[in-house]
Write a protein that holds these residues in place. Sequence first.
Motif, PDB file in Angstrom:
ATOM      1  N   PHE A  22     -10.437  -5.794  11.124  1.00 28.42           N
ATOM      2  CA  PHE A  22     -10.381  -6.748  12.229  1.00 28.42           C
ATOM      3  C   PHE A  22     -11.277  -7.947  11.948  1.00 28.42           C
ATOM      4  O   PHE A  22     -10.897  -9.087  12.220  1.00 28.42           O
ATOM      5  N   ASP A  23     -12.461  -7.707  11.390  1.00 27.53           N
ATOM      6  CA  ASP A  23     -13.347  -8.812  11.026  1.00 27.53           C
ATOM      7  C   ASP A  23     -12.665  -9.731  10.021  1.00 27.53           C
ATOM      8  O   ASP A  23     -12.782 -10.953  10.104  1.00 27.53           O
ATOM      9  N   GLN A  25      -9.441 -10.251   9.639  1.00 26.13           N
ATOM     10  CA  GLN A  25      -8.409 -10.986  10.380  1.00 26.13           C
ATOM     11  C   GLN A  25      -9.030 -12.138  11.164  1.00 26.13           C
ATOM     12  O   GLN A  25      -8.546 -13.272  11.112  1.00 26.13           O
ATOM     13  N   LYS A  26     -10.096 -11.858  11.867  1.00 26.41           N
ATOM     14  CA  LYS A  26     -10.794 -12.873  12.668  1.00 26.41           C
ATOM     15  C   LYS A  26     -11.348 -13.973  11.776  1.00 26.41           C
ATOM     16  O   LYS A  26     -11.173 -15.162  12.046  1.00 26.41           O
ATOM     17  N   ASN A  27     -12.014 -13.582  10.690  1.00 25.59           N
ATOM     18  CA  ASN A  27     -12.609 -14.573   9.790  1.00 25.59           C
ATOM     19  C   ASN A  27     -11.546 -15.401   9.078  1.00 25.59           C
ATOM     20  O   ASN A  27     -11.737 -16.601   8.856  1.00 25.59           O
ATOM     21  N   ALA A  29      -8.683 -16.224  10.367  1.00 20.91           N
ATOM     22  CA  ALA A  29      -8.237 -17.176  11.386  1.00 20.91           C
ATOM     23  C   ALA A  29      -9.256 -18.305  11.574  1.00 20.91           C
ATOM     24  O   ALA A  29      -8.880 -19.471  11.706  1.00 20.91           O
ATOM     25  N   PHE A  30     -10.550 -17.965  11.567  1.00 26.89           N
ATOM     26  CA  PHE A  30     -11.576 -19.007  11.670  1.00 26.89           C
ATOM     27  C   PHE A  30     -11.462 -19.985  10.503  1.00 26.89           C
ATOM     28  O   PHE A  30     -11.588 -21.199  10.681  1.00 26.89           O
ATOM     29  N   PHE A  47      -5.817 -14.912  19.627  1.00 31.04           N
ATOM     30  CA  PHE A  47      -6.043 -13.694  18.858  1.00 31.04           C
ATOM     31  C   PHE A  47      -5.450 -12.518  19.616  1.00 31.04           C
ATOM     32  O   PHE A  47      -5.611 -12.410  20.827  1.00 31.04           O
ATOM     33  N   GLU A  48      -4.774 -11.636  18.879  1.00 30.79           N
ATOM     34  CA  GLU A  48      -4.208 -10.421  19.460  1.00 30.79           C
ATOM     35  C   GLU A  48      -3.359 -10.715  20.699  1.00 30.79           C
ATOM     36  O   GLU A  48      -3.450 -10.021  21.709  1.00 30.79           O
ATOM     37  N   ASP A  52      -1.220 -10.712  15.477  1.00 35.01           N
ATOM     38  CA  ASP A  52      -2.646 -10.719  15.133  1.00 35.01           C
ATOM     39  C   ASP A  52      -3.277 -12.064  15.477  1.00 35.01           C
ATOM     40  O   ASP A  52      -4.301 -12.135  16.135  1.00 35.01           O
ATOM     41  N   VAL A  53      -2.643 -13.136  14.991  1.00 33.59           N
ATOM     42  CA  VAL A  53      -3.121 -14.494  15.252  1.00 33.59           C
ATOM     43  C   VAL A  53      -1.898 -15.365  15.500  1.00 33.59           C
ATOM     44  O   VAL A  53      -0.902 -15.264  14.789  1.00 33.59           O
ATOM     45  N   THR A 173     -16.658 -12.660   4.473  1.00 31.39           N
ATOM     46  CA  THR A 173     -17.740 -13.267   5.252  1.00 31.39           C
ATOM     47  C   THR A 173     -18.363 -14.443   4.498  1.00 31.39           C
ATOM     48  O   THR A 173     -18.581 -15.513   5.079  1.00 31.39           O
TER      49      THR A 173
END
Length: 186
Positions: A22-23, A25-27, A29-30, A47-48, A52-53, A173
């Motif tokens: 999940f991190d 996926q989030k990163n 997208a960022f 998000f979600e 997912d995005v 990251t």
Amino acid sequence: LIDTLVSKPQRETAGSDTASRFDYQKNWAFCQMIKRHIAGSNYLVAFEFHDDVVFLSDESDPDAVEFCQVKTSKTPKAKTVGSLVKLVSDKNSILGKMCENFEGICAEYNLKVILVSNVVFNFSSADICAADIEEKYRKQIVDKLSVEFPSLNQSHLEKMHFMVSGVSLDTMTSYLQGEVSNLFCH
């Protein structure tokens, strides 16, 4: 007690594995948001929400949508067509689930579905549109998806995209930190 705990293999690691995915996926997208910001694009992101995005173009009156499904792998082994079209528990495959967007509430808009992978695909090591995939792989996709999604056609293939991030789970990251640095320099 600590020595005993450390020496015994964990029986459950799914929680931390799910969190790292999940991190990622989030990163990812960022990073996409930063790139769009630097390019001066107007967009909304969710998000979600339906996927997912989801990116919408133009923040005030969107007319285009990108549904992004982010899949990660711990190993560098290429994702195969078979894994993307394999039915999961008598439900849709990864690509079949994405195809549902073609007939959903956004069908009349400029729509793209994008499968993002941190590793290459066996049919491409770079970003590619499904319509441009080598014939033998495209035929595999069409043959399998047509069972799940009988209305699949050339127009759908032109709206289906595959993106290779090329960033491992372990380095996402620091990759995001580099993109943030680019944004500050911009």
